[in-house]
Motif scaffolding. Structure first.
Motif, PDB file in Angstrom:
ATOM      1  N   GLN A 160       0.844  -1.189   0.000  1.00  0.00           N
ATOM      2  CA  GLN A 160       0.000   0.000   0.000  1.00  0.00           C
ATOM      3  C   GLN A 160       0.886   1.248   0.000  1.00  0.00           C
ATOM      4  O   GLN A 160       2.094   1.166  -0.249  1.00  0.00           O
ATOM      5  CB  GLN A 160      -0.935  -0.047   1.214  1.00  0.00           C
ATOM      6  CG  GLN A 160      -1.719  -1.335   1.358  1.00  0.00           C
ATOM      7  CD  GLN A 160      -2.584  -1.658   0.145  1.00  0.00           C
ATOM      8  OE1 GLN A 160      -3.115  -0.745  -0.486  1.00  0.00           O
ATOM      9  NE2 GLN A 160      -2.706  -2.939  -0.181  1.00  0.00           N
ATOM     10  N   ASP A 161       0.314   2.410   0.332  1.00  0.00           N
ATOM     11  CA  ASP A 161       1.050   3.674   0.288  1.00  0.00           C
ATOM     12  C   ASP A 161       1.829   3.873   1.588  1.00  0.00           C
ATOM     13  O   ASP A 161       1.540   4.759   2.388  1.00  0.00           O
ATOM     14  CB  ASP A 161       0.082   4.840   0.054  1.00  0.00           C
ATOM     15  CG  ASP A 161       0.809   6.162  -0.204  1.00  0.00           C
ATOM     16  OD1 ASP A 161       2.052   6.148  -0.343  1.00  0.00           O
ATOM     17  OD2 ASP A 161       0.132   7.201  -0.243  1.00  0.00           O
ATOM     18  N   TRP A 162       2.862   3.045   1.768  1.00  0.00           N
ATOM     19  CA  TRP A 162       3.652   3.149   2.989  1.00  0.00           C
ATOM     20  C   TRP A 162       4.503   4.418   3.041  1.00  0.00           C
ATOM     21  O   TRP A 162       4.789   4.916   4.142  1.00  0.00           O
ATOM     22  CB  TRP A 162       4.529   1.904   3.166  1.00  0.00           C
ATOM     23  CG  TRP A 162       5.531   1.676   2.084  1.00  0.00           C
ATOM     24  CD1 TRP A 162       5.376   0.914   0.979  1.00  0.00           C
ATOM     25  CD2 TRP A 162       6.851   2.228   2.001  1.00  0.00           C
ATOM     26  NE1 TRP A 162       6.516   0.946   0.206  1.00  0.00           N
ATOM     27  CE2 TRP A 162       7.432   1.737   0.801  1.00  0.00           C
ATOM     28  CE3 TRP A 162       7.594   3.079   2.816  1.00  0.00           C
ATOM     29  CZ2 TRP A 162       8.723   2.087   0.407  1.00  0.00           C
ATOM     30  CZ3 TRP A 162       8.879   3.427   2.421  1.00  0.00           C
ATOM     31  CH2 TRP A 162       9.435   2.930   1.240  1.00  0.00           C
ATOM     32  N   ALA A 188       3.629   7.450   2.443  1.00  0.00           N
ATOM     33  CA  ALA A 188       2.823   8.479   3.101  1.00  0.00           C
ATOM     34  C   ALA A 188       2.784   8.243   4.603  1.00  0.00           C
ATOM     35  O   ALA A 188       2.906   9.186   5.401  1.00  0.00           O
ATOM     36  CB  ALA A 188       1.408   8.481   2.520  1.00  0.00           C
ATOM     37  N   ARG A 239       7.987  -1.309  -7.191  1.00  0.00           N
ATOM     38  CA  ARG A 239       7.458  -0.049  -6.669  1.00  0.00           C
ATOM     39  C   ARG A 239       8.160   0.343  -5.370  1.00  0.00           C
ATOM     40  O   ARG A 239       8.407   1.528  -5.112  1.00  0.00           O
ATOM     41  CB  ARG A 239       5.957  -0.183  -6.458  1.00  0.00           C
ATOM     42  CG  ARG A 239       5.251   1.121  -6.086  1.00  0.00           C
ATOM     43  CD  ARG A 239       3.744   0.965  -6.171  1.00  0.00           C
ATOM     44  NE  ARG A 239       3.212  -0.070  -5.298  1.00  0.00           N
ATOM     45  CZ  ARG A 239       2.723  -1.230  -5.729  1.00  0.00           C
ATOM     46  NH1 ARG A 239       2.700  -1.507  -7.026  1.00  0.00           N
ATOM     47  NH2 ARG A 239       2.245  -2.116  -4.874  1.00  0.00           N
ATOM     48  N   ASP A 299      10.007   3.816  -4.626  1.00  0.00           N
ATOM     49  CA  ASP A 299       9.642   4.680  -3.499  1.00  0.00           C
ATOM     50  C   ASP A 299      10.856   4.994  -2.622  1.00  0.00           C
ATOM     51  O   ASP A 299      11.052   6.141  -2.197  1.00  0.00           O
ATOM     52  CB  ASP A 299       8.561   4.011  -2.654  1.00  0.00           C
ATOM     53  CG  ASP A 299       7.208   3.968  -3.348  1.00  0.00           C
ATOM     54  OD1 ASP A 299       6.975   4.806  -4.235  1.00  0.00           O
ATOM     55  OD2 ASP A 299       6.387   3.096  -2.998  1.00  0.00           O
TER      56      ASP A 299
END
Length: 301
Positions: free
Chosen positions: A156-158, A160, A192, A196
């Motif tokens: 997921q959007d870790w 953030a 991804r 990131d």
């Protein structure tokens, strides 16, 4: 147990049980004469995790040699020995923030020497982080630096969540990815994640990881072979189907082409550096030696 897109786990099930398995090996390695690592927190964590087979190994009720897999303790000891050297070196170079990605039962913030100004972020499933923090608090263990836990899923959007916890992407950081890029993430999630980390890393940042090169054989078959042999000794955790076969970037090559300078190690290099004989480990690319180990430094952004 086959993986699904948004599966979750605790330390007794699915991929979480592999963290417990690795911690049991560290506990066994720490009991050896003249050990190359000392992890006094591995055994208490394993014993509290709820897999009695691994708890017996952690306590020394049974030994890996009794199971026909004596190499396990040495393999994970030399891996931990390699990773243990990373944060002290990074902090000595002036880096003040560290990120342990997929921290599992990692206890380095409790057992390594940290400078007073260090801030350590641990990223993992919320239940895993809560278990570890509460279990170690119950035995009186305290972090040796400021610890900020980031309970989120790496799929997921870790980033953030990491920023919300106070991470400063304008300052150099030290990243540890131990046991992640050997098949436990889907190929697109691994790609991804590297994207990131690169975006979050200021010049001068450092990274340490183990990984399977592109095209290398999955470790899934080895895990299933071990689990099959261990069931006769009481293992009731399902270790099958935990790895993904999706295509992925070669982590070393990817980092080199995205502003990182890298150096690579093989299992034989780790064994030599730690003064540990290979024994019955298969150091070839067809066995445990398929996994590579890399150190990287961010040279451009």
């Amino acid at each position: 147990m086959a993986r699904t897109e948004n599966d979750t786990w605790d330390l007794a099930t699915s991929v979480g049980a592999t963290a417990t398995m690795v911690a049991a090996a560290r506990a066994a390695a720490s009991r050896q004469p003249n050990p190359i690592i000392n992890d006094p927190y591995a055994a208490p964590l394993v014993c509290a995790a709820g897999v009695e087979f691994f708890a017996r190994l952690a306590r020394g009720d049974i030994e890996y040699s009794d199971l026909g897999s004596a190499w396990i303790a040495d393999f994970f000891a030399v891996r931990a020995h390699f990773f243990d050297q990373f944060f002290p070196d990074a902090m000595a170079a002036g880096i003040q923030q560290a990120v342990i990605v997929g921290s599992g039962l990692d206890s380095r913030i409790y057992r390594l020497a940290w400078p007073a100004e260090a801030v350590v972020y641990e990223i993992d499933q919320p239940a895993v982080l809560e278990f570890k923090t509460s279990t170690l608090a119950e035995i009186g263990a305290s972090p040796l630096a400021e610890l900020r836990t980031v309970g989120t899923d790496l799929r997921q959007d870790w980033p953030a969540a990491l920023r919300e916890a106070g991470f400063d992407s304008s300052s150099p950081s030290a990243w540890m990815l131990e046991g992640l890029m050997i098949g436990y993430l889907p190929g697109d999630a691994q790609n991804r994640m590297l994207d990131d980390i690169t975006a979050l890393s200021a010049q001068g940042s450092r990274l340490v990881a183990d990984h399977l090169p592109r095209g290398a054989q999955s470790i899934g078959a080895l895990m299933e072979e071990l689990a099959g042999a261990w069931r006769q000794y009481g293992l009731d955790a399902d270790l099958s189907g935990l790895t993904y076969t999706h295509e992925r970037n070669d982590a070393d090559n990817y980092l080199q082409t995205h502003g990182w300078a890298t150096t690579s190690r093989e299992l034989s290099d780790l064994l030599q550096a730690a003064g540990v004989p290979a024994g019955d480990m298969d150091t070839s690319s067809n066995g445990q030696g398929a996994i590579r180990y890399l150190l990287a430094a961010r040279t451009a952004r």
